[in-house]
Write an enzyme that holds these catalytic residues in place. Structure first.
Site, PDB file in Angstrom:
ATOM      1  N   GLY A  11       0.810  -1.219   0.000  1.00  0.00           N
ATOM      2  CA  GLY A  11       0.000   0.000   0.000  1.00  0.00           C
ATOM      3  C   GLY A  11       0.845   1.270   0.000  1.00  0.00           C
ATOM      4  O   GLY A  11       0.495   2.263  -0.618  1.00  0.00           O
ATOM      5  N   ASN A  12       1.983   1.245   0.691  1.00  0.00           N
ATOM      6  CA  ASN A  12       2.823   2.440   0.766  1.00  0.00           C
ATOM      7  C   ASN A  12       3.448   2.803  -0.568  1.00  0.00           C
ATOM      8  O   ASN A  12       3.968   3.903  -0.740  1.00  0.00           O
ATOM      9  CB  ASN A  12       3.945   2.257   1.793  1.00  0.00           C
ATOM     10  CG  ASN A  12       3.399   2.172   3.198  1.00  0.00           C
ATOM     11  OD1 ASN A  12       2.197   2.324   3.404  1.00  0.00           O
ATOM     12  ND2 ASN A  12       4.260   1.930   4.160  1.00  0.00           N
ATOM     13  N   LYS A 127      -9.515  -7.642  11.249  1.00  0.00           N
ATOM     14  CA  LYS A 127      -8.781  -6.710  10.382  1.00  0.00           C
ATOM     15  C   LYS A 127      -9.420  -5.317  10.479  1.00  0.00           C
ATOM     16  O   LYS A 127     -10.564  -5.112  10.072  1.00  0.00           O
ATOM     17  CB  LYS A 127      -8.882  -7.221   8.938  1.00  0.00           C
ATOM     18  CG  LYS A 127      -8.362  -6.266   7.875  1.00  0.00           C
ATOM     19  CD  LYS A 127      -6.860  -6.310   7.754  1.00  0.00           C
ATOM     20  CE  LYS A 127      -6.368  -5.271   6.749  1.00  0.00           C
ATOM     21  NZ  LYS A 127      -4.904  -5.169   6.750  1.00  0.00           N
ATOM     22  N   LYS A 215      -3.524  -9.057   0.368  1.00  0.00           N
ATOM     23  CA  LYS A 215      -3.193  -8.910  -1.058  1.00  0.00           C
ATOM     24  C   LYS A 215      -2.032  -9.812  -1.500  1.00  0.00           C
ATOM     25  O   LYS A 215      -1.952 -10.185  -2.680  1.00  0.00           O
ATOM     26  CB  LYS A 215      -2.897  -7.461  -1.417  1.00  0.00           C
ATOM     27  CG  LYS A 215      -1.600  -6.962  -0.887  1.00  0.00           C
ATOM     28  CD  LYS A 215      -0.930  -5.908  -1.693  1.00  0.00           C
ATOM     29  CE  LYS A 215       0.562  -5.970  -1.415  1.00  0.00           C
ATOM     30  NZ  LYS A 215       0.969  -6.360  -0.064  1.00  0.00           N
ATOM     31  N   LYS A 277       3.764 -12.678   4.073  1.00  0.00           N
ATOM     32  CA  LYS A 277       4.548 -12.571   2.832  1.00  0.00           C
ATOM     33  C   LYS A 277       5.401 -13.820   2.633  1.00  0.00           C
ATOM     34  O   LYS A 277       5.473 -14.382   1.532  1.00  0.00           O
ATOM     35  CB  LYS A 277       5.439 -11.318   2.863  1.00  0.00           C
ATOM     36  CG  LYS A 277       4.619 -10.020   2.857  1.00  0.00           C
ATOM     37  CD  LYS A 277       5.488  -8.777   2.874  1.00  0.00           C
ATOM     38  CE  LYS A 277       4.698  -7.575   3.390  1.00  0.00           C
ATOM     39  NZ  LYS A 277       3.428  -7.326   2.713  1.00  0.00           N
TER      40      LYS A 277
END
Lengths: 315, 315
Positions: A11-12, A127, A215, A277
């Site tokens: 997102g960043n 979340k 994601k 991740k």
């Protein structure tokens, strides 16, 4: 056919935490990300891109709420769809501007991701999404909309926040179509924000649900669908670390999936951060992917050549 | 290869004027539209769909404004991109639910449409968008954002409204990609809201502009790009009329493009309403399309068989 890489942007990469989220700021960030992606494309890789949408959905959620007396607020699932259009547009235009001389076509595909309505997360959502609320507002939303709202900031006058499920992605509804698009030479931006979460309802029909799919997990499923050779996860740090945050912290250049599992069991990777991740990388390689890479946006092109980042391989 | 139809859906197909625009209302309307489209698909036509977005962009514009002290408002061009995601998602899910047994893939492609920065409409904008303002607010927006704001409702305390250019579409940036998608068997939803308007700037790069492209005009350009045989424009009336609104009003079942031009010169078609639809039909047939049809949503499948609507053919 060339090698194929599935790129998952944090997102960043689109809105930095300290920014408010104007179009100019976001376009500048997107330009940086797309510079790296264009470089990878020019090296001959087929490219599929996914991206986070947390800050954009957060802003839309605030806007829905502020105008709720005039305009009916759209639910979270629709806000996710909106951000796929918004962020897709920004990336698509940038990439096209960088690559049009090379004849690349760049298209964003609106993407639904199937989840199980019995996923345990629906019974125990955790979340956080959207704005922070004062107690009274939290009570109202809880009773009017049936939202789960929990206390997240003990020392504030707006302590409360909505939490939603983060179910496991089971499949990409448009996966086969996206594969055809990549096969025919397009750069495809897909499954933004982890995808629009849908369940299969009692009638066997797709139905949107208010949830947020991780994601990187959704990107991994899409990577399998499009037959990617490489999964490239871009985040805020150059590599995964052993003893992260401790005095003897050290980067991992390369690990097999069995090493990755062991490091994970030993607690080297933070849950909700590096943890998912690394999990996505393990799953990708386990399912036949050649290698998975975790690195920062700036190192993306170098990491593809093995000169930066953490590479996960079989073994 | 089967026959190919480009379907342009009016804004009311998604949100009726008297509705507020909740997801439930919009999903119900979309289901009706998709029922007709699915019927046409089952008859063997390749299908590309475009749609209006006026009410959805209007709602987003109100939300941007109401939260402007907390969240930076996104410009009109980005709101257009958001509605492509929003409406694309709703249609894509509905069509998929109706057609999944037949193995159809349905994908929304985020679409930019090129316009000329010297289009005369940029100097003389006249397309109203977004909320109505009181005079003070209108003054503020005019000076802060450089918007053109005109008086549109003389007898109201909120008389003012922003107007933006409605330039002629010159090309669909993703047109070639969309054609490939249809060629490979997908139903594609594209160029929603007339497309995201972009100009080619001094550096030859694409750049978004605040404008609204007529969706029927853009749909016609896309129809050419995808090699459609039929252009099907769906609106609120069953057919174009001679002497519309007069006592001797009568429907046109079929007209050649030279007849269409004559009727147009004689003033039978309202500018900004039936006028641009007939123009799009003329252009489509002139450029080699087999036929163009104007009818209502409910008559769509019948009109494809020549049993309803106004059909425009060459001659």
């Amino acid at each position: 056919m060339g090698k194929r890489v599935m790129i998952a942007l944090g997102g960043n990469a689109i809105k930095q935490p300290e920014e408010s989220g104007t179009l100019e700021e976001q376009m500048r960030n997107v330009a940086t990300a797309c510079g790296q992606i264009a470089e990878i494309a020019r090296r001959g890789y087929d490219i599929v891109i996914t991206h986070g949408n947390g800050p954009q959905v957060g802003n839309l959620a605030i806007q829905q709420e502020n105008a709720q007396d005039i305009v009916p607020p759209q639910p979270l699932v629709v806000l996710g769809a909106m951000t796929q259009g918004q962020i897709g547009y920004m990336m698509q235009q940038n990439l096209r501007n960088l690559l049009s001389d090379d004849g690349w076509e760049v298209v964003t595909a609106v993407t639904q991701v199937l989840v199980d309505s019995n996923d345990p997360d629906f019974a125990d959502p955790h979340k956080p999404v959207g704005p922070f609320y004062a107690e009274e507002e939290a009570e109202r939303l809880r009773s009017e909309k049936g939202w789960t709202i929990v206390k997240v900031r003990p020392n504030s006058d707006r302590q409360w926040r909505r939490v939603v499920p983060s179910p496991i992605p089971l499949g990409i509804i448009e996966g086969r179509a996206i594969r055809k698009m990549v096969d025919s030479g397009m750069i495809v931006i897909a499954s933004g924000g982890g995808g629009i979460p849908v369940i299969s309802n009692e009638d066997g029909k797709l139905e949107g649900v208010d949830a947020v799919i991780d994601k990187d997990r959704a990107g991994e499923v899409l990577a399998e669908d499009v037959g990617a050779n490489v999964l490239l996860i871009l985040t805020d740090v150059d590599s995964a670390k052993l003893d992260y945050g401790k005095p003897d912290e050290r980067p991992i250049e390369r690990m097999t999936i069995s090493e990755a599992r062991r490091f994970s069991d030993e607690g080297h990777f933070l849950p909700g951060s590096m943890g998912p991740k690394v999990e996505a990388c393990i799953k990708f390689v386990e399912q036949g992917g050649e290698r998975a890479i975790i690195t920062s946006l700036e190192m993306a092109a170098d990491a593809m050549e093995g000169r930066a980042g953490t590479t996960v391989v079989s073994g």
